[in-house]
Scaffold this motif. Structure first.
Motif, PDB file in Angstrom:
ATOM      1  N   LYS A   1     -49.170  39.850  -9.645  1.00 46.75           N
ATOM      2  CA  LYS A   1     -48.069  39.684  -9.328  1.00 46.75           C
ATOM      3  C   LYS A   1     -48.193  37.475  -9.229  1.00 46.75           C
ATOM      4  O   LYS A   1     -47.328  37.129 -10.342  1.00 46.75           O
ATOM      5  CB  LYS A   1     -47.668  39.376  -7.995  1.00 46.75           C
ATOM      6  CG  LYS A   1     -47.200  40.881  -7.088  1.00 46.75           C
ATOM      7  CD  LYS A   1     -46.079  40.987  -6.250  1.00 46.75           C
ATOM      8  CE  LYS A   1     -46.376  41.670  -5.510  1.00 46.75           C
ATOM      9  NZ  LYS A   1     -45.743  42.342  -4.409  1.00 46.75           N
TER      10      LYS A   1
ATOM     11  N   PHE B   1     -36.545  36.527  -5.629  1.00 48.92           N
ATOM     12  CA  PHE B   1     -35.199  36.356  -5.878  1.00 48.92           C
ATOM     13  C   PHE B   1     -35.546  35.485  -5.967  1.00 48.92           C
ATOM     14  O   PHE B   1     -34.969  34.395  -6.910  1.00 48.92           O
ATOM     15  CB  PHE B   1     -33.919  37.348  -5.322  1.00 48.92           C
ATOM     16  CG  PHE B   1     -32.908  37.411  -6.014  1.00 48.92           C
ATOM     17  CD1 PHE B   1     -32.545  37.174  -7.291  1.00 48.92           C
ATOM     18  CD2 PHE B   1     -32.160  37.108  -5.056  1.00 48.92           C
ATOM     19  CE1 PHE B   1     -31.478  36.749  -8.348  1.00 48.92           C
ATOM     20  CE2 PHE B   1     -30.999  37.179  -5.477  1.00 48.92           C
ATOM     21  CZ  PHE B   1     -30.493  35.948  -6.860  1.00 48.92           C
ATOM     22  N   ILE B   2     -35.551  34.069  -4.612  1.00 47.61           N
ATOM     23  CA  ILE B   2     -34.462  33.121  -4.951  1.00 47.61           C
ATOM     24  C   ILE B   2     -36.052  31.922  -5.289  1.00 47.61           C
ATOM     25  O   ILE B   2     -35.676  30.997  -6.181  1.00 47.61           O
ATOM     26  CB  ILE B   2     -34.187  33.147  -3.517  1.00 47.61           C
ATOM     27  CG1 ILE B   2     -32.973  33.154  -3.264  1.00 47.61           C
ATOM     28  CG2 ILE B   2     -34.084  30.858  -3.775  1.00 47.61           C
ATOM     29  CD1 ILE B   2     -32.317  33.538  -2.119  1.00 47.61           C
TER      30      ILE B   2
ATOM     31  N   TYR C   1     -32.163  41.501  11.257  1.00 49.48           N
ATOM     32  CA  TYR C   1     -32.658  41.033  10.130  1.00 49.48           C
ATOM     33  C   TYR C   1     -32.178  40.106  10.693  1.00 49.48           C
ATOM     34  O   TYR C   1     -32.581  39.221  10.169  1.00 49.48           O
ATOM     35  CB  TYR C   1     -31.503  42.123   9.007  1.00 49.48           C
ATOM     36  CG  TYR C   1     -31.764  40.484   7.395  1.00 49.48           C
ATOM     37  CD1 TYR C   1     -33.369  40.144   7.031  1.00 49.48           C
ATOM     38  CD2 TYR C   1     -30.988  40.050   7.359  1.00 49.48           C
ATOM     39  CE1 TYR C   1     -33.194  38.936   6.496  1.00 49.48           C
ATOM     40  CE2 TYR C   1     -30.530  38.888   6.442  1.00 49.48           C
ATOM     41  CZ  TYR C   1     -32.152  38.603   5.585  1.00 49.48           C
ATOM     42  OH  TYR C   1     -32.113  37.393   5.170  1.00 49.48           O
TER      43      TYR C   1
ATOM     44  N   VAL D   1     -26.965  36.499  -1.417  1.00 50.22           N
ATOM     45  CA  VAL D   1     -26.906  34.946  -3.101  1.00 50.22           C
ATOM     46  C   VAL D   1     -27.050  35.987  -4.463  1.00 50.22           C
ATOM     47  O   VAL D   1     -27.441  37.599  -4.157  1.00 50.22           O
ATOM     48  CB  VAL D   1     -28.374  35.366  -3.052  1.00 50.22           C
ATOM     49  CG1 VAL D   1     -29.267  34.242  -3.625  1.00 50.22           C
ATOM     50  CG2 VAL D   1     -28.600  33.558  -1.197  1.00 50.22           C
TER      51      VAL D   1
ATOM     52  N   ARG E   1     -49.148  37.803  -3.102  1.00 49.64           N
ATOM     53  CA  ARG E   1     -49.754  38.695  -2.256  1.00 49.64           C
ATOM     54  C   ARG E   1     -50.711  39.386  -3.013  1.00 49.64           C
ATOM     55  O   ARG E   1     -51.463  39.987  -2.321  1.00 49.64           O
ATOM     56  CB  ARG E   1     -49.199  40.368  -1.769  1.00 49.64           C
ATOM     57  CG  ARG E   1     -47.812  39.339  -1.182  1.00 49.64           C
ATOM     58  CD  ARG E   1     -47.151  40.456   0.350  1.00 49.64           C
ATOM     59  NE  ARG E   1     -45.905  40.807   0.199  1.00 49.64           N
ATOM     60  CZ  ARG E   1     -45.748  41.449   1.471  1.00 49.64           C
ATOM     61  NH1 ARG E   1     -47.111  42.386   2.215  1.00 49.64           N
ATOM     62  NH2 ARG E   1     -44.646  42.049   2.165  1.00 49.64           N
TER      63      ARG E   1
ATOM     64  N   THR F   1     -40.365  30.441   1.132  1.00 54.85           N
ATOM     65  CA  THR F   1     -38.807  31.413   1.224  1.00 54.85           C
ATOM     66  C   THR F   1     -39.262  32.349   1.931  1.00 54.85           C
ATOM     67  O   THR F   1     -38.715  33.550   1.401  1.00 54.85           O
ATOM     68  CB  THR F   1     -38.302  31.080  -0.077  1.00 54.85           C
ATOM     69  OG1 THR F   1     -39.203  31.488  -0.715  1.00 54.85           O
ATOM     70  CG2 THR F   1     -38.256  29.913  -0.803  1.00 54.85           C
TER      71      THR F   1
ATOM     72  N   SER G   1     -42.929  35.316  -5.533  1.00 59.39           N
ATOM     73  CA  SER G   1     -42.869  36.792  -6.568  1.00 59.39           C
ATOM     74  C   SER G   1     -41.137  37.001  -5.931  1.00 59.39           C
ATOM     75  O   SER G   1     -40.172  38.484  -6.280  1.00 59.39           O
ATOM     76  CB  SER G   1     -43.377  38.291  -5.602  1.00 59.39           C
ATOM     77  OG  SER G   1     -43.877  38.384  -4.377  1.00 59.39           O
TER      78      SER G   1
ATOM     79  N   LYS H   1     -33.804  36.276  11.269  1.00 57.50           N
ATOM     80  CA  LYS H   1     -33.814  35.211  10.499  1.00 57.50           C
ATOM     81  C   LYS H   1     -33.094  33.532  12.111  1.00 57.50           C
ATOM     82  O   LYS H   1     -33.479  32.745  11.329  1.00 57.50           O
ATOM     83  CB  LYS H   1     -32.423  34.785   9.749  1.00 57.50           C
ATOM     84  CG  LYS H   1     -32.543  35.870   8.532  1.00 57.50           C
ATOM     85  CD  LYS H   1     -34.207  35.401   7.859  1.00 57.50           C
ATOM     86  CE  LYS H   1     -34.201  34.342   7.055  1.00 57.50           C
ATOM     87  NZ  LYS H   1     -35.158  33.890   6.427  1.00 57.50           N
TER      88      LYS H   1
END
Ligand code: NDP
Length: 334
Positions: free
Chosen positions: A36, A11-12, A163, A195, A32, A82, A9, A167
């Motif tokens: 979706k 963006f990337i 954040y 992005v 999930r 992702t 679901s 990562k």
């Protein structure tokens, strides 16, 4: 190849679906909920079920979340991971960011090793957040650089630090897993900065747009009319270029075992306003009338040559990316 794509679901991921299908791969994406999953499938009405389908993974922060999802008939040959939270609405850094990022990553690698021996290649979306040192830039940013955030700082500073920690620790955990467990697959990680680019993914309405496009949504909705904020991330990549980098990361033998820092270069918020003014004169009244131009000199140097040499990346221009993004936001009701 038959590919499992997590975070369908997102963006990337939506662009990864497009590029995987263009590359003649078959794709199973994780979401999930059935709502979706069905909505995303409806964006591809002419693609058969054996080419594109979904599987439910409700919460990647659960240790065994991927144990069933990695099983498939025909079996998977590659995985693109992702899925990971990218937002700053953080009440509990561990629960909201660190656990889904780290456990999500180790969980999928363990599940592949245990239940999907046919998987030979895994690519993970990491981030420039795992590279950038906000306390002092190195001489040049490249794939050798890691942010210095400690777990204690990630847990107790602010959402942005949490954040960056999420990562870095997730990506480190992936490289550690491969080194210690010596699985049947090779790993690549991809580290993009901000992005941008057209939105084609699942989202309810513009108020729930993905984090990296919030700035442009706010700009064209007039929220920065009085003051243009200082540029935050400074370097960027178009989402379509990033999706192509993911696909090449699993396609190319020479990409295996490598970390990739992918970026088109630097941008300023004032450049973005200039591009929107030029291409969408009707939006002029929503944009800041007067604004300071940020200094043209880049605050740091970066080296994206590995992405060009190994993945043959040719990066889109900021003008193309912003123009296509604004068109897609307008189509979504902005
Ligand atoms: P999105 O928010 O659009 O996508 C995130 C995806 O992860 C969604 O599919 C989301 O599902 C899923 N997800 C998050 N938490 C969970 C969870 N606990 N359980 C199951 N699924 C979960 O963001 P992007 O597409 O921008 O980000 C994708 C990846 O790219 C992330 O790893 C992010 O860190 C990385 N990245 C993004 C950058 C950017 O500028 N956009 C820059 C650098 C890296 P749902 O929609 O159902 O919540």
């Amino acid at each position: 190849m038959r590919v499992l794509l997590t975070g369908g679901s997102g963006f990337i991921a939506a662009h990864c679906v497009d590029y995987l299908l263009q590359g003649n791969h078959s794709v199973v994406f994780t979401v999930r909920s059935h709502d979706k999953g069905k909505k995303i499938l409806s964006n591809h009405p002419n693609v058969s079920q054996d080419k594109l389908s979904y599987v439910i993974v409700e919460d990647i922060a659960k240790e065994d979340a991927f144990n069933e999802a990695v099983k498939s008939d025909p079996p998977f040959e590659a995985v693109l991971h992702t899925a990971s939270p990218f937002h700053f609405n953080v009440k509990d850094p561990k629960k909201d960011l660190l656990d889904p990022a780290i456990i999500g990553t180790t969980g999928i690698l363990k599940a592949i090793k245990k239940n999907a021996p046919s998987v030979k290649r895994v690519a993970i979306t990491s981030s420039f957040a795992s590279i950038i040192n906000t306390k002092g830039h190195p001489e040049v940013y490249n794939e050798d650089v890691w942010n210095p955030v400690t777990m204690d700082e990630a847990l107790h500073t602010d959402a942005a630090t949490a954040y960056r920690g999420s990562k870095k620790f997730a990506e480190k955990a992936a490289w550690d897993f491969v080194e210690k467990e010596k699985p049947n697959f090779t790993l690549t990680t991809i580290c993009p900065p901000l992005v941008l680019g057209p939105v084609v993914h699942y989202f309810n309405d513009l108020s729930s747009i993905n984090t990296s496009n919030e700035l442009i949504r706010d700009m064209i909705q007039g929220k920065m009319k009085d003051e243009l904020p200082t540029t935050r991330v400074v370097i960027w990549i178009d989402v379509r270029d990033l999706a192509l980098a993911h696909v090449r990361a699993i396609e190319r033998p020479e990409a295996q075992g490598k970390r990739f820092f992918v970026t088109a270069g630097s941008y300023r918020n004032s450049d973005i306003v200039d591009i929107i003014k030029k291409n969408f004169p009707d939006l002029a009244s929503k944009l800041p009338a007067k604004y300071e131009r940020d200094p043209k000199d880049d605050p740091f140097k970066f080296d994206n040559s590995r992405s060009k040499d190994v993945l043959s990346m040719e990066y889109r221009s900021l003008e193309e990316s912003i123009t296509d993004l604004v068109k897609s936001l307008q189509a979504a009701g902005a």
